[in-house]
Design a protein around this motif. Structure first.
Motif, mmCIF file in Angstrom:
data_model
loop_
_atom_site.group_PDB
_atom_site.id
_atom_site.type_symbol
_atom_site.label_atom_id
_atom_site.label_comp_id
_atom_site.label_asym_id
_atom_site.label_seq_id
_atom_site.Cartn_x
_atom_site.Cartn_y
_atom_site.Cartn_z
ATOM 1 N N GLN A 135 -22.952 54.681 19.514
ATOM 2 C CA GLN A 135 -22.344 56.017 19.593
ATOM 3 C C GLN A 135 -21.919 56.337 21.020
ATOM 4 O OE1 GLN A 135 -21.851 57.202 16.519
ATOM 5 N NE2 GLN A 135 -23.013 55.350 15.985
ATOM 6 N N ALA A 136 -20.984 57.264 21.131
ATOM 7 C CA ALA A 136 -20.554 57.732 22.447
ATOM 8 C C ALA A 136 -21.754 58.368 23.150
ATOM 9 C CB ALA A 136 -19.430 58.759 22.296
ATOM 10 N N PRO A 137 -21.831 58.239 24.469
ATOM 11 C CA PRO A 137 -22.995 58.774 25.191
ATOM 12 C C PRO A 137 -23.303 60.241 24.896
ATOM 13 C CG PRO A 137 -21.700 57.387 26.650
ATOM 14 C CD PRO A 137 -20.917 57.536 25.368
ATOM 15 N N ALA A 138 -22.298 61.100 24.852
ATOM 16 C CA ALA A 138 -22.556 62.522 24.608
ATOM 17 C C ALA A 138 -23.096 62.739 23.194
ATOM 18 C CB ALA A 138 -21.293 63.348 24.827
ATOM 19 N N SER A 139 -22.531 62.059 22.206
ATOM 20 C CA SER A 139 -23.007 62.181 20.824
ATOM 21 C C SER A 139 -24.430 61.658 20.705
ATOM 22 C CB SER A 139 -22.099 61.415 19.868
ATOM 23 O OG SER A 139 -20.816 62.006 19.831
ATOM 24 N N ARG A 140 -24.682 60.522 21.323
ATOM 25 C CA ARG A 140 -26.032 59.949 21.310
ATOM 26 C C ARG A 140 -27.019 60.925 21.955
ATOM 27 N NH1 ARG A 140 -24.996 55.095 23.383
ATOM 28 N NH2 ARG A 140 -24.989 55.860 25.495
ATOM 29 N N GLY A 141 -26.614 61.512 23.061
ATOM 30 C CA GLY A 141 -27.480 62.467 23.748
ATOM 31 C C GLY A 141 -27.789 63.689 22.903
ATOM 32 N N VAL A 142 -26.772 64.235 22.241
ATOM 33 C CA VAL A 142 -26.976 65.405 21.383
ATOM 34 C C VAL A 142 -27.911 65.042 20.230
ATOM 35 C CG1 VAL A 142 -25.805 66.902 19.705
ATOM 36 C CG2 VAL A 142 -24.887 66.650 22.008
ATOM 37 N N PHE A 143 -27.716 63.874 19.633
ATOM 38 C CA PHE A 143 -28.574 63.417 18.538
ATOM 39 C C PHE A 143 -30.028 63.318 19.013
ATOM 40 C CE2 PHE A 143 -30.623 60.364 15.780
ATOM 41 C CZ PHE A 143 -30.097 60.621 14.524
ATOM 42 N N LEU A 144 -30.238 62.691 20.145
ATOM 43 C CA LEU A 144 -31.597 62.544 20.667
ATOM 44 C C LEU A 144 -32.195 63.888 21.058
ATOM 45 C CD1 LEU A 144 -31.185 59.293 22.775
ATOM 46 C CD2 LEU A 144 -32.544 59.584 20.686
ATOM 47 N N ARG A 145 -31.403 64.746 21.681
ATOM 48 C CA ARG A 145 -31.909 66.075 22.048
ATOM 49 C C ARG A 145 -32.398 66.815 20.804
ATOM 50 N NH1 ARG A 145 -32.669 66.663 27.480
ATOM 51 N NH2 ARG A 145 -33.196 68.758 26.826
ATOM 52 N N ARG A 146 -31.630 66.712 19.729
ATOM 53 C CA ARG A 146 -31.979 67.440 18.505
ATOM 54 C C ARG A 146 -33.135 66.791 17.749
ATOM 55 N NH1 ARG A 146 -33.392 71.429 15.958
ATOM 56 N NH2 ARG A 146 -32.727 71.712 13.813
ATOM 57 N N TYR A 147 -33.034 65.484 17.522
ATOM 58 C CA TYR A 147 -33.970 64.844 16.602
ATOM 59 C C TYR A 147 -35.137 64.133 17.270
ATOM 60 C CZ TYR A 147 -30.256 65.969 13.405
ATOM 61 O OH TYR A 147 -29.306 66.645 12.691
ATOM 62 N N TRP A 148 -35.070 63.864 18.538
ATOM 63 C CA TRP A 148 -36.202 63.230 19.215
ATOM 64 C C TRP A 148 -36.950 64.245 20.072
ATOM 65 C CZ3 TRP A 148 -39.289 59.381 18.625
ATOM 66 C CH2 TRP A 148 -40.150 58.998 19.659
ATOM 67 N N TYR A 149 -36.210 64.984 20.911
ATOM 68 C CA TYR A 149 -36.857 65.931 21.810
ATOM 69 C C TYR A 149 -37.096 67.289 21.166
ATOM 70 C CZ TYR A 149 -36.019 62.460 25.380
ATOM 71 O OH TYR A 149 -36.015 61.303 26.095
ATOM 72 N N GLY A 150 -36.539 67.520 19.978
ATOM 73 C CA GLY A 150 -36.807 68.745 19.255
ATOM 74 C C GLY A 150 -36.073 69.965 19.767
ATOM 75 N N ASP A 151 -34.971 69.762 20.485
ATOM 76 C CA ASP A 151 -34.163 70.905 20.922
ATOM 77 C C ASP A 151 -33.602 71.636 19.715
ATOM 78 O OD1 ASP A 151 -34.518 70.097 23.540
ATOM 79 O OD2 ASP A 151 -32.390 69.811 23.965
ATOM 80 N N THR A 152 -33.346 72.913 19.880
ATOM 81 C CA THR A 152 -32.589 73.630 18.863
ATOM 82 C C THR A 152 -31.146 73.143 18.956
ATOM 83 O OG1 THR A 152 -32.001 75.421 20.359
ATOM 84 C CG2 THR A 152 -34.058 75.688 19.092
#
Length: 190
Positions: A135-152
């Protein structure tokens, strides 16, 4: 910036302190990565008092893990230890993680039936890592922020500098792509 009396160290120097069983390792790790680990824990627990207790447990786990472990990417490894400790903290107190519940529901359809054996769980982890690497870095980051780090979703959008609508759409598309990827890898059990 490190507190007075604690010098900033590189990750290799930090790991070296743990390997040498030098007590300064914990203070130096706290100085370098304390806010990062607290942020992860706080998102999961939602309580500052519980977060402080959990952070102390993280430093103990890190102390006991190095050696024999020698993390390649210290920051990511510490984030994983912090996240796992926070989730364990919740389970031990029979409560649900604050942010993790909503994020887990979004992915639940993809992982329905979940891995029943350790081998399949490892394979799922490998597949997820491979999927995210594509995935593109920004998309990967958003995915991880949401589903790994638990961001809203709002926090993930702010992190990426995206609108809320764009972030929601990106997460929806990523979940769809992940489903297709897991089907291709014969790991989708929906």
């Amino acid at each position: 910036m490190a507190p007075e009396g604690v010098k900033e160290l590189t990750d290799e120097e930090l790991i070296g302190l743990y390997l040498a069983r030098d007590q300064e390792a914990i203070a130096a790790t706290e100085a370098a990565y304390g806010p990062y680990c607290r942020a992860i824990i706080q998102r999961i627990l939602g309580s500052g008092e519980d977060a402080e207790e959990c952070v102390s447990d993280v430093w103990l786990r890190v102390w006991n893990a190095i050696p024999p472990q020698r993390p390649v990417h210290l920051k990511g490894w510490l984030g994983t230890v912090a996240r796992n400790q926070a989730v364990s903290y919740c389970r031990a107190r029979a409560r649900e993680p604050v942010q993790a519940e909503a994020a887990a529901l979004e992915l639940a359809g993809l992982l329905a039936g979940g891995p029943e054996e350790a081998l399949e769980a490892r394979e799922l982890g490998r597949a997820l890592s491979a999927f995210l690497a594509e995935q593109a870095p920004a998309s990967r980051g958003v995915f991880l922020r949401r589903y790994w780090y638990g961001d809203t979703v709002e926090e993930a959008a702010e992190w990426a500098g995206w609108s809320l609508s764009r972030t929601k759409s990106a997460l929806f598309r990523l979940r769809k792509k992940l489903k297709i990827y897991l089907e291709k890898e014969d790991l989708y059990h929906g």
